[in-house]
Write a protein that holds these residues in place. Structure first.
Motif, PDB file in Angstrom:
ATOM      1  N   MET A  55       0.827  -1.212   0.000  1.00 19.43           N
ATOM      2  CA  MET A  55       0.000   0.000   0.000  1.00 19.43           C
ATOM      3  C   MET A  55       0.859   1.260   0.000  1.00 19.43           C
ATOM      4  O   MET A  55       0.642   2.182  -0.792  1.00 19.43           O
ATOM      5  N   ALA A  56       1.846   1.306   0.886  1.00 17.04           N
ATOM      6  CA  ALA A  56       2.659   2.519   1.039  1.00 17.04           C
ATOM      7  C   ALA A  56       3.408   2.851  -0.241  1.00 17.04           C
ATOM      8  O   ALA A  56       3.457   4.016  -0.673  1.00 17.04           O
ATOM      9  N   VAL A  57       3.991   1.837  -0.878  1.00 17.37           N
ATOM     10  CA  VAL A  57       4.788   2.086  -2.082  1.00 17.37           C
ATOM     11  C   VAL A  57       3.879   2.342  -3.290  1.00 17.37           C
ATOM     12  O   VAL A  57       4.182   3.194  -4.132  1.00 17.37           O
ATOM     13  N   SER A  58       2.757   1.653  -3.362  1.00 20.55           N
ATOM     14  CA  SER A  58       1.806   1.916  -4.455  1.00 20.55           C
ATOM     15  C   SER A  58       1.306   3.356  -4.402  1.00 20.55           C
ATOM     16  O   SER A  58       1.241   4.049  -5.433  1.00 20.55           O
ATOM     17  N   LYS A  59       0.973   3.833  -3.199  1.00 15.14           N
ATOM     18  CA  LYS A  59       0.474   5.213  -3.058  1.00 15.14           C
ATOM     19  C   LYS A  59       1.585   6.230  -3.275  1.00 15.14           C
ATOM     20  O   LYS A  59       1.358   7.312  -3.833  1.00 15.14           O
ATOM     21  N   ALA A  60       2.807   5.899  -2.864  1.00 11.15           N
ATOM     22  CA  ALA A  60       3.945   6.795  -3.113  1.00 11.15           C
ATOM     23  C   ALA A  60       4.180   6.934  -4.616  1.00 11.15           C
ATOM     24  O   ALA A  60       4.420   8.042  -5.129  1.00 11.15           O
ATOM     25  N   LYS A  61       4.089   5.818  -5.321  1.00  3.16           N
ATOM     26  CA  LYS A  61       4.282   5.841  -6.775  1.00  3.16           C
ATOM     27  C   LYS A  61       3.154   6.640  -7.448  1.00  3.16           C
ATOM     28  O   LYS A  61       3.388   7.392  -8.395  1.00  3.16           O
ATOM     29  N   ARG A  69       1.706   9.160  -6.242  1.00  6.87           N
ATOM     30  CA  ARG A  69       2.005  10.587  -6.016  1.00  6.87           C
ATOM     31  C   ARG A  69       3.222  11.060  -6.800  1.00  6.87           C
ATOM     32  O   ARG A  69       3.560  12.242  -6.779  1.00  6.87           O
ATOM     33  N   GLY A  70       3.931  10.136  -7.424  1.00 10.76           N
ATOM     34  CA  GLY A  70       5.110  10.504  -8.211  1.00 10.76           C
ATOM     35  C   GLY A  70       6.386  10.574  -7.403  1.00 10.76           C
ATOM     36  O   GLY A  70       7.386  11.154  -7.846  1.00 10.76           O
ATOM     37  N   ALA A  71       6.393   9.970  -6.210  1.00  7.69           N
ATOM     38  CA  ALA A  71       7.596   9.984  -5.364  1.00  7.69           C
ATOM     39  C   ALA A  71       8.734   9.220  -6.040  1.00  7.69           C
ATOM     40  O   ALA A  71       8.516   8.245  -6.759  1.00  7.69           O
ATOM     41  N   GLN A  72       9.954   9.665  -5.787  1.00  4.54           N
ATOM     42  CA  GLN A  72      11.146   9.018  -6.338  1.00  4.54           C
ATOM     43  C   GLN A  72      11.915   8.209  -5.287  1.00  4.54           C
ATOM     44  O   GLN A  72      12.626   7.279  -5.618  1.00  4.54           O
ATOM     45  N   VAL A  73      11.760   8.620  -4.001  1.00  3.48           N
ATOM     46  CA  VAL A  73      12.545   8.017  -2.910  1.00  3.48           C
ATOM     47  C   VAL A  73      11.624   7.687  -1.742  1.00  3.48           C
ATOM     48  O   VAL A  73      10.817   8.531  -1.325  1.00  3.48           O
ATOM     49  N   VAL A  74      11.729   6.461  -1.222  1.00  6.54           N
ATOM     50  CA  VAL A  74      11.035   6.111   0.021  1.00  6.54           C
ATOM     51  C   VAL A  74      12.072   5.903   1.106  1.00  6.54           C
ATOM     52  O   VAL A  74      13.210   5.506   0.831  1.00  6.54           O
ATOM     53  N   ILE A  75      11.672   6.172   2.354  1.00  6.73           N
ATOM     54  CA  ILE A  75      12.610   6.079   3.480  1.00  6.73           C
ATOM     55  C   ILE A  75      11.897   5.488   4.681  1.00  6.73           C
ATOM     56  O   ILE A  75      10.682   5.675   4.864  1.00  6.73           O
ATOM     57  N   CYS A  76      12.640   4.754   5.504  1.00  7.66           N
ATOM     58  CA  CYS A  76      12.069   4.224   6.741  1.00  7.66           C
ATOM     59  C   CYS A  76      13.156   4.041   7.789  1.00  7.66           C
ATOM     60  O   CYS A  76      14.343   3.917   7.476  1.00  7.66           O
TER      61      CYS A  76
END
Length: 357
Positions: A73-79, A81-88
């Motif tokens: 869910m988190a990465v699908s929604k980030a994509k 939105r057009g995000a390029q980088v995820v962090i945790c």
């Protein structure tokens, strides 16, 4: 998205109508979910219980932990939105999952880990999936503080469970339990670390009940490690300590959600010692052949406490979340096993001697 497909295509595809997704949401999935619900009568007999116990074995998700449900869910929604980088920030499982799903999405992933306090199996995953891995000289809570600050810059998408869509994905495990059992359990037991999971399960059980797909609401029983029990002790723990690294968290992000889940479900959040955790960890492996990471043994240790206290009515149907696979933490497994391989000459006689034939 075709939730009626005979082939399992992951939790977003299966439960889209209950999730904040649309046709515009790109599906980043590794076919997570659909994990086994295993009845463990041998363990129940060994601890003197008079109930049914079923384990939701989340170690059979793609990166071997429950985190994959929230991460799809988190990465699908980030994509979306057009995000390029995820962090945790992570004690291990979140980093493995974030790195895998980011790779799937062709995104960059940054993970912050507490230096020297991560199980080797989890570190290996983050590195192999290609995440930029940063070891912070501090604990998980300090790493999460930095991640929150970086999230405020607007340059990265935070995929810890402070991101509400993570909770949305994780609630699907409650749906699956009801689907697999054909009913909701009377009790659900689970470990509590950052407390996103107990929050998510309660949300899931409530939503399925409201939709008429579950006949009851279970009581939620969560367990923290005694050396990392801020919710039970009533204050943050500055230097949390426990063998169960996945729940070695002193100031849970979903503290309020966990407290609400416990109160609303007439449940309980307790704590168990490392000795109790190791005992349960070894027992479930040796009675029923289920190998889990140490954190999973916290709710099993808690269940043993409940049996001794007479808390569980005979005939109850209980489910429990086994959050991650035992191979995530091979060092603790070898240490806890208490055995070393026998080294013998390469002869039948030598082998017969050590096995007592």
């Amino acid at each position: 998205m075709n939730s009626q497909s005979a082939r399992w295509n992951g939790v977003i595809d299966r439960y889209a109508k209950y999730l904040p997704v649309s046709d515009a949401t790109p599906l980043v999935s590794l076919s997570e979910g659909n994990t086994p619900l295993v009845r463990v009568d041998n363990f129940v007999e060994a601890i003197g219980g008079k109930f049914e116990l079923w384990l939701k074995y989340e170690g059979l998700n793609p990166t071997c932990s429950f985190k994959d449900r929230g991460m799809t869910m988190a990465v699908s929604k980030a994509k979306e939105r057009g995000a390029q980088v995820v962090i945790c920030a992570s004690t291990g499982n979140t980093s493995a999952s974030a790195a895998a799903y980011a790779a799937r999405a062709k995104m960059k992933c940054v993970v912050l880990l507490p230096h020297g306090n991560i199980a080797q199996g989890k570190l290996a995953q983050a590195l192999m999936y290609g995440a930029i891995t940063v070891s912070v000289q501090g604990n998980f809570d300090e790493a999460l503080r930095i991640v929150r600050e970086l999230g405020e810059t607007g340059k990265v998408d935070v995929v810890n469970s402070i991101n509400p869509v993570r909770i949305e994905g994780q609630k699907t495990a409650a749906f699956e339990i009801c689907d697999q059992l054909g009913r909701a359990p009377d009790f659900h037991f689970l470990p509590v670390g950052n407390a996103g999971n107990i929050t998510a399960y309660w949300k899931g059980f409530k939503e399925y009940h409201a939709a008429g797909l579950a006949d009851r609401l279970p009581r939620l029983f969560g367990f923290q490690a005694a050396g990392a029990a801020p919710i039970v002790d009533g204050h943050p723990i500055e230097k949390p300590q426990t063998v169960a690294s996945a729940i070695r968290i002193g100031n849970p992000a979903s503290w309020q959600g966990a407290t609400n889940a416990s109160k609303e479900s007439n449940g309980h959040i307790g704590k168990v010692t490392d000795e109790e955790i190791i005992h349960a960890y070894k027992t479930i492996a040796r009675t029923d052949g289920i190998f889990v990471e140490p954190a999973c043994a916290a709710p099993l240790a808690g269940l043993i406490q409940c049996v001794k206290a007479g808390t569980i009515p005979p005939g109850s149907v209980i489910t429990a979340t086994m959050t991650g696979h035992g191979l995530k933490d091979p060092d603790n497994a070898i240490k806890a096993a208490g055995f070393e391989p026998f080294v013998v000459e390469a002869t039948k006689a030598a082998v017969m001697k050590v096995i007592g034939l």
